[in-house]
Write an enzyme that holds these catalytic residues in place. Structure first.
Site, PDB file in Angstrom:
ATOM      1  N   CYS A   1       0.892  -1.181   0.037  1.00 30.57           N
ATOM      2  CA  CYS A   1      -0.265   0.056  -0.044  1.00 30.57           C
ATOM      3  C   CYS A   1       0.796   1.381  -0.248  1.00 30.57           C
ATOM      4  CB  CYS A   1      -0.984  -0.107   1.145  1.00 30.57           C
ATOM      5  SG  CYS A   1      -0.561  -1.126   2.589  1.00 30.57           S
TER       6      CYS A   1
ATOM      7  N   ARG B   1       7.218 -11.541   5.209  1.00 30.81           N
ATOM      8  CA  ARG B   1       6.808 -11.185   6.384  1.00 30.81           C
ATOM      9  C   ARG B   1       7.624 -12.266   7.224  1.00 30.81           C
ATOM     10  NH1 ARG B   1       0.479  -9.934   6.113  1.00 30.81           N
ATOM     11  NH2 ARG B   1       0.726  -8.037   4.511  1.00 30.81           N
TER      12      ARG B   1
ATOM     13  N   GLN C   1       0.837 -11.261  -3.289  1.00 37.14           N
ATOM     14  CA  GLN C   1      -0.501 -10.859  -3.166  1.00 37.14           C
ATOM     15  C   GLN C   1      -1.234 -10.355  -4.334  1.00 37.14           C
ATOM     16  OE1 GLN C   1       0.140  -7.891  -0.288  1.00 37.14           O
ATOM     17  NE2 GLN C   1       0.000  -9.250   1.708  1.00 37.14           N
TER      18      GLN C   1
ATOM     19  N   ASP D   1      -2.960  -8.092  -4.976  1.00 37.30           N
ATOM     20  CA  ASP D   1      -3.206  -6.700  -4.155  1.00 37.30           C
ATOM     21  C   ASP D   1      -3.905  -5.726  -5.248  1.00 37.30           C
ATOM     22  OD1 ASP D   1      -3.659  -5.333  -1.863  1.00 37.30           O
ATOM     23  OD2 ASP D   1      -1.382  -4.938  -1.647  1.00 37.30           O
TER      24      ASP D   1
ATOM     25  N   HIS E   1      -5.267  -1.439  -4.986  1.00 40.08           N
ATOM     26  CA  HIS E   1      -5.836  -0.172  -4.004  1.00 40.08           C
ATOM     27  C   HIS E   1      -6.590   0.822  -5.072  1.00 40.08           C
ATOM     28  CE1 HIS E   1      -2.446  -1.411  -1.784  1.00 40.08           C
ATOM     29  NE2 HIS E   1      -3.164  -1.393  -0.806  1.00 40.08           N
TER      30      HIS E   1
ATOM     31  N   LYS F   1     -12.659  -3.046   8.107  1.00 41.88           N
ATOM     32  CA  LYS F   1     -12.487  -3.996   7.003  1.00 41.88           C
ATOM     33  C   LYS F   1     -13.630  -5.186   6.912  1.00 41.88           C
ATOM     34  CE  LYS F   1      -9.103  -7.297   8.877  1.00 41.88           C
ATOM     35  NZ  LYS F   1      -7.955  -8.062   8.910  1.00 41.88           N
TER      36      LYS F   1
ATOM     37  N   HIS G   1      -7.978  -0.575   0.466  1.00 40.45           N
ATOM     38  CA  HIS G   1      -7.450  -1.707   0.311  1.00 40.45           C
ATOM     39  C   HIS G   1      -8.175  -2.975  -0.158  1.00 40.45           C
ATOM     40  CE1 HIS G   1      -3.997   0.526   2.670  1.00 40.45           C
ATOM     41  NE2 HIS G   1      -5.301   1.109   2.926  1.00 40.45           N
TER      42      HIS G   1
END
Length: 639
Positions: A334, A363, A381, A383, A385, A465, A511
């Site tokens: 992000c 991670r 991911q 992912d 946005h 979320k 997100h």
């Protein structure tokens, strides 16, 4: 006078204090027999508790949602009683209920062995048959400490010594067994029933500290009915058969090794699955109006400090030094996406801007938490946005939810539960901002027509979320997709756009992810399908195998036809019996086999064998290939 309000709104009046058991008997003999506990103004309490004031009360029975934790808690105590009867020298420590059962930690000179579990479980059934009353007692602190020391239970004495002064010391007695516990408990051991089973043995340090003694932990499972217990044991058995780590080895998809802990070594077939799934998602995103980007993996800590991640996630980030700078492998995408948004002037006409990345993130997960593909350190991911105005939150949330539900359905997960996670204790941003974010997400999820459950305090540190939980073929729940409404990060990182009024405004940042991480989702898919992946996703879709050398040329022609049609195929001309070949490729979970003997070679046909099917079908080669082309179409597309 004590007035008790029941769940149906009716009121029962009593001349003085009344116990839960007396209340149940007053309502009816059937309820009195079924009663396990009471719900007093929303809190579960012992059935024997005396109600001395006006209150709202309901009777907890085995059918109540509160019953399962009670049953599991009592199963732990009954197990401890059984252990003490069988092995008197053993000290008992702590034994809570957990998600699917219970455990108890014991201090014992020698470890338990599987044969011990059988003895302990048998003794537990005896204790249930005894139907021993379970009663609560409150003891003086010093007396309780001295009692447990005298009994040789130094761990219990230590726990009591740590209880704050003035807090009551509650003990529960069942038969000759006395245990420290806050409760509540069932009224007697007989109410536990026999729907329990001891499952496994493990080690655990006292109070989780590796400097302390290693204790002996016994895990068990307990349910309200035998039917539920059998269903759970079946699920465990099925889960073992479907374990993606075992199937991944058998199918030749991937492996792990100590030199790259938590990272996947993808083999050619596994990487084919990965790329196919990634291409499927990419196609959906392109149709959904997303722009794909790529951002750096290694980023200066300054950006993580500015975004708030450094304070929150520092312990989970891998870092390295570059002269006088600290760099971190990104744990999420992000902040980097905000940097792309900030390049150049953005207008309200540019919004919503949907920015997607198959982001490579790292991670520092604890060694013990790593679990095949389901818990890794290096992940990709799906992912994205969405930068939008406040007025666009509802429409973008609805649009996202529609896309997510469509994809889950196509991937074989039509059963989806939505949870709404609101503000956690540790967060950034003011309460005013959080109020606005939570209200916006509430309005949006309702507009999307989705039912949801509340998950209090489980939001991201920058915004509330939605969590999307999938239910698989054997009833397990997997949390995959998320949508988070964020007013905070655009502010912290200086994202802005020029509004219709000519002034600068902060965009809202949504997100969102659908699969979550590709590695984990592939693990879920393998277990969902027991390795028998849908034809479009299978790494090898067809194997062409011969019965005799006379069919070799025809097999090569069939192979060429499959490749020309864009199907992933392998050729097996080995001098082995066909039954051996079928077994081997079935074990590797190949969906389809084309088998050719002399007859098929002469007629330009193939015998089509489907994985798991008993019968086979003889088709002309061209027809067989055409059918597979149709069947192998990526969901949502047409060949």
């Amino acid at each position: 006078m004590v007035a008790i309000t029941l769940p149906d709104g009716s009121v029962r009046n009593f001349d003085g204090p009344v116990t839960g058991a007396e209340l149940a008997a007053e309502i009816g003999p059937g309820l009195a027999k079924a009663a396990l506990a009471i719900l007093l103004d929303g809190e579960v309490r012992d059935l024997a508790m005396t109600i001395e004031r006006d209150a709202e009360v309901s009777i907890v029975t085995a059918k109540s949602p509160e019953a399962l934790e009670l049953i599991r808690h009592d199963a732990a105590h009954v197990m401890a009683e059984a252990v003490k009867e069988l092995y008197p020298e053993t000290q008992v420590t702590i034994g809570p209920a957990i998600e699917t059962g219970f455990y108890y930690d014991f201090s014992r000179g020698e470890p338990f062995v599987p044969e011990d579990l059988e003895k302990i479980e048998a003794r537990m059934h005896e204790i249930v048959k005894r139907d021993e009353p379970i009663t609560r007692e409150e003891w003086d602190r010093g007396k309780a400490i001295e009692f447990f020391k005298t009994e040789g239970e130094r761990y219990k004495a230590e726990i009591i010594a740590d209880i704050p002064e003035g807090e009551p010391i509650g003990l529960y007695r069942q038969g000759n067994f006395i245990d420290l516990c806050r409760g509540p408990h069932l009224p007697s051991t007989g109410k536990l029933g026999h729907a329990f089973k001891l499952m496994s043995i493990a080690g655990a340090y006292w109070r989780g500290d590796s400097n302390n003694e290693m204790l002996r932990r016994i895990y068990g499972t307990a349910w309200a009915t035998e039917k539920e217990l059998k269903a759970h044991l079946y699920q465990i058995e099925e889960a073992e058969k479907r374990d993606h780590r075992k199937l991944g080895r058998e199918m030749g998809l991937f492996h792990f090794q100590e030199e790259a802990m938590g990272s996947v070594f993808w083999h050619p077939k596994g990487w084919t699955v990965f790329r196919t799934l990634e291409d499927y998602v990419r196609g959906k995103l392109e149709k959904g109006g997303y722009q794909e980007v790529r951002t750096p993996i290694l980023i200066d800590r300054k950006l993580w400090e500015a975004s708030g991640h450094w304070e929150k996630f520092r312990e989970h980030m891998f870092t390295t030094q570059d002269e006088d700078r600290t760099l971190a492998l990104k744990p999420m995408n992000c902040p980097a996406h905000v940097q792309i948004f900030r390049q150049g002037i953005k207008s309200y006409r540019d919004l919503p801007l949907r920015m997607a990345e198959f982001g490579s993130c790292h991670r520092n997960e604890a060694h013990g938490a790593l679990h095949g593909l389901l818990r890794v350190r290096a992940m990709t991911q799906d992912d994205a946005h969405i930068f939008c105005t406040e007025d666009q939150i509802t429409s973008e949330t609805t649009r996202f939810c529609e896309l997510l539900m469509e994809m889950y359905g196509e991937l074989g997960f039509p059963d989806v539960t939505v949870k709404f996670a609101d503000r956690p204790d540790e967060r950034v941003g003011t309460d005013t901002v959080w109020d606005k974010a939570e209200q916006a997400l509430t309005d949006a999820v309702r507009a999307a027509g989705l039912d949801y459950e509340l998950a209090p305090g489980e939001g991201a540190f920058y915004g509330p979320k939605l969590e999307f939980h999938l239910r698989d073929a054997i009833g397990r729940s997997w949390q995959c997709g998320t949508l988070q409404v964020d007013f905070v990060m655009p502010e912290r990182l200086g994202a802005e756009y020029v509004g219709e009024d000519g002034a600068k405004h902060r965009p809202v940042m949504l997100h969102r992810a659908i699969l979550g991480t590709l590695e984990r989702f592939i693990g879920i898919l393998i277990e969902q399908y027991s390795g028998k992946l849908p034809l479009w996703l299978a790494p090898v879709q067809v194997v062409v195998a011969t019965i005799t050398e006379a069919a070799d040329e025809a097999a090569r022609a069939a192979m060429a036809a499959l490749e020309d049609a864009g199907l992933r195929a392998e050729l097996d001309l080995r001098n082995e019996k066909i039954n051996y070949k079928v077994r081997e490729h079935s074990h590797a979970k190949v969906p389809v086999m084309f088998v050719l003997g002399a007859r098929e070679a002469q007629e330009r046909s193939v015998s089509v064998r489907r994985l798991g099917a008993k019968n086979q079908e003889v088709l002309a080669l061209d027809e067989a290939v055409d059918r597979l082309v149709v069947e192998s179409a990526v969901p949502g597309t047409k060949n």
